[in-house]
Structures are given as C-alpha cells and as structure tokens.
Design a protein around this motif. Sequence first.
Motif, short mmCIF file in Angstrom:
data_model
loop_
_atom_site.label_atom_id
_atom_site.label_comp_id
_atom_site.label_asym_id
_atom_site.label_seq_id
_atom_site.Cartn_x
_atom_site.Cartn_y
_atom_site.Cartn_z
N ARG A 26 32.95 36.33 17.83
CA ARG A 26 32.43 37.44 17.04
C ARG A 26 33.51 38.00 16.11
N SER A 41 28.32 42.26 16.04
CA SER A 41 27.89 42.21 17.43
C SER A 41 26.38 42.41 17.55
N ARG A 42 25.83 43.36 16.78
CA ARG A 42 24.38 43.61 16.82
C ARG A 42 23.61 42.38 16.31
N ASP A 45 23.78 39.53 18.81
CA ASP A 45 22.92 39.81 19.95
C ASP A 45 21.46 39.49 19.61
N SER A 46 21.05 39.80 18.38
CA SER A 46 19.67 39.52 17.99
C SER A 46 19.44 38.01 17.84
#
Length: 412
Positions: A26, A41-42, A45-46
């Motif tokens: 990341r 990070s978001r 994660d998706s």
Amino acid sequence: MPKIRLSHLGSLEILQLIRAHGAISRSQVAESTGTSPFLVSRICDSLLAAGFISEAGHGDSTGGRRPTLLSLRKDFGRLIGVHLGTVNVRIALSDFKGNLLDYIKDKSHANKGPEVAMRHVTDLIDKMLHKAKLNRGELHGIGIGVSGVLDRRTGVTLFWPKLPLWVNVPVRQILEERYKTLVGLDDTSRTQAFAEYRLGAANSAKHFVYIAVGAGIGAALFLNGELYSGAGGFAGEFGHMTVSETGPLCSCGNRGCLETMVSASTIIRKARQGLSAGLSNTLMELAQGDGQKISVEIVASAARQGDRFARRLLLEIGTYLGRGIVGLVNLLNPELIVIGGGVANAVGDLLLPEIDRVIRDRAMIQGVNQVEIRVSRLEEKDWALGATLAIAEKALAQTFLKSLEPKQRRPR
C-alpha cells in the motif's frame, strides 16, 4: 453504461498499478500515485472486498513492520493470446498477470485462406477453453497477432504478403462475434515486442526496437516507453526497407527489400541452391540429399559444424540485416535493439558478430556507442503470451467498469 466518478478512476489506476507490478504494498502504491495513504488503504480495501485483488505475503521491512503485499487474485481473469504466423499458430491461455496457464502450437493453415485458418484458430481456442473448464463468458479478452499488414483501428487484415487470399479479412469481428469479448488485433512483431518488454531483455529499456526475423521481417518501436504506431498505425514495416537496388522482386512490388534478402524463405532457398550445386557436403548429409528437408535449423547446424557454404550464407544474411539496422540506429538512437523470431532463435548468435561489425562500420559513432544489440532469449510460447499482454490493460479496465454496472434484479 455506469456513471464514472473520479473515485472509480482512482481505483482503476491503482488496480492497473497492482497488475503491472505483480505484487506491491500500500505504501508503494501511495508513493507511485501521489495518493494519500489513507485513501489508498480505503481503495485497496474495496478492491479486496470486490474480489479483484488479494493479499500476497509480505515485503521486506525498511525498519518497521513488514508491509503486506497486494496482487491480483490468481483465479481472477482469463485471457487468450494468438500468434498467427505464415506456417504455425501459437495460442496461450493466461491470467491478467501474464502467467501462462496453457499453450498450443499447431500448423496455421494460413496458406489455405482466412476462412480455413480462422476456423482452425477458433477450434483450438474452444479446445483450450474446454480443457480449462471455462465457458466463453468467462473469457475477458483475446489478443491476436497476425503476420500481415493491418488496420488496427478497424481490426482488419488488409493483405498478407505471400498469401494472396488474405485481403480485407475482418479478424477482430470474427472473434468478437464468436466469443462476445474484447478482441485486440495487432501485428505479430508488436505482440512479440510486448513479450520482450514485459518478460525479456527490454524490461528496463525506454527506447528500444524489436526486430522479428522469421518467414517475414517486421519491427516494433518503443519510444520513451510507449509503443509507436505512426500516423495511420503502419509503423514498423522494417522488412520493406530497400537494402539492394538489384535484389529480388518483393511481394510489395519493390526490389531488394530486406525481407527478400534475410527471411527464413531466403535462407532455405539459397541453401537449396547450394545443395543442388554441390557446394556443401554437410548440408547434403544433414538433409539426406533431399532439398525439401532443408530448414533454417539445418543450415545453422551445418554452420556450427564449420561448413564453409553455410557460414558464407549466414554471413551474407548478417550483412544485409546489419545494413537495415544501421538506418534504425542513425534515425532513432535506441538504447537497445532485440532481434527475435524463428530465424533469430535458430541462428541469431551466428548472425550477431557480422551485424555488430556492419553497424560499427556504417552507423554514426554516437549512436553505436549508446546501443546494445541482443538476440531474444524468449521462447515461442512467449510470442502468444505477448498477445495477452498487449490487451491486458484494456481488458482489465473493461472488466472493472462492467463491475460498476447495476446488477439486474431477477423477476419474482
């Protein structure tokens, strides 16, 4: 078509970056894209939740905890690559990361015309899909390289030198109608160059030329890391550069094109003439006195055994190829030139000393000092794999955008 938001484009950019790197953390994604670590990070994660990527172990520590690496899921996405040559067809099944999952080589039947050859290609693809237990709907794209003169925008083979039946053949349309998936059509020289750029000697080069020497001659130009197509998409017809004003008549209508002086058919023709004239006992033994058995590999074997005729023949081939390359060195100033294809696989190491001599004698010294000439070490299966690599980015983008479409509700 779904409404595309900026956040979607950011997700796609990161997804393509993960594909290109194979495995990346990341923090590396954030550094490469200039995106904040929180947003990266978001997004990651998706992408994990959507099933596009998965965690792939840990990277090296730079002082703290070892970072978690992200990669495309191993079972995500299947691509077909086709290398359709004058003599043989090679077909590869791969994932989006370029891992080879299956491979077939067979006669292309291109000399029997496009209807026969394309039916044979689709039969082989169907067999490969059946073996992999895939249905056509699970195929995310097909890349096909054809050894002809193409209109890449329309997906049509305009004509194929030496094969007069191939005129205005809608190759892309034939495959799109059968498989209902993305299809990319390109010249075999360019799909081979993609393989060299991703898998071979050119993986760190910004300015390089790939020269394919086989039944014909072609080239692909990577300038500043981008594949150059020219104004109309016809860049790379290196085989039709004139190297001898009094040379043989070429299928394009000119005389002395490089293709008439260097290709596999030229080597075989001249070797058969030498055999008929009794100029090589070694060729006579290797071919068992039968000129029809002569191949580039047999000529290479004779040369390695010290046969004078075979050595002179390959010296002449190297001289003409070197003259053509001089023009590329002076015009483009590349850092690397890779020579690949069937002839290069068989005799590349025997041609290289003469090519190098001609370039040093004839090219501008500044360009000579900056260029490296190599023979490709890739195998034939990699040529087909190159066709999948050529469409992987576009296929992944299309797959991602389709995932944004609203799911149709089933009627109750």
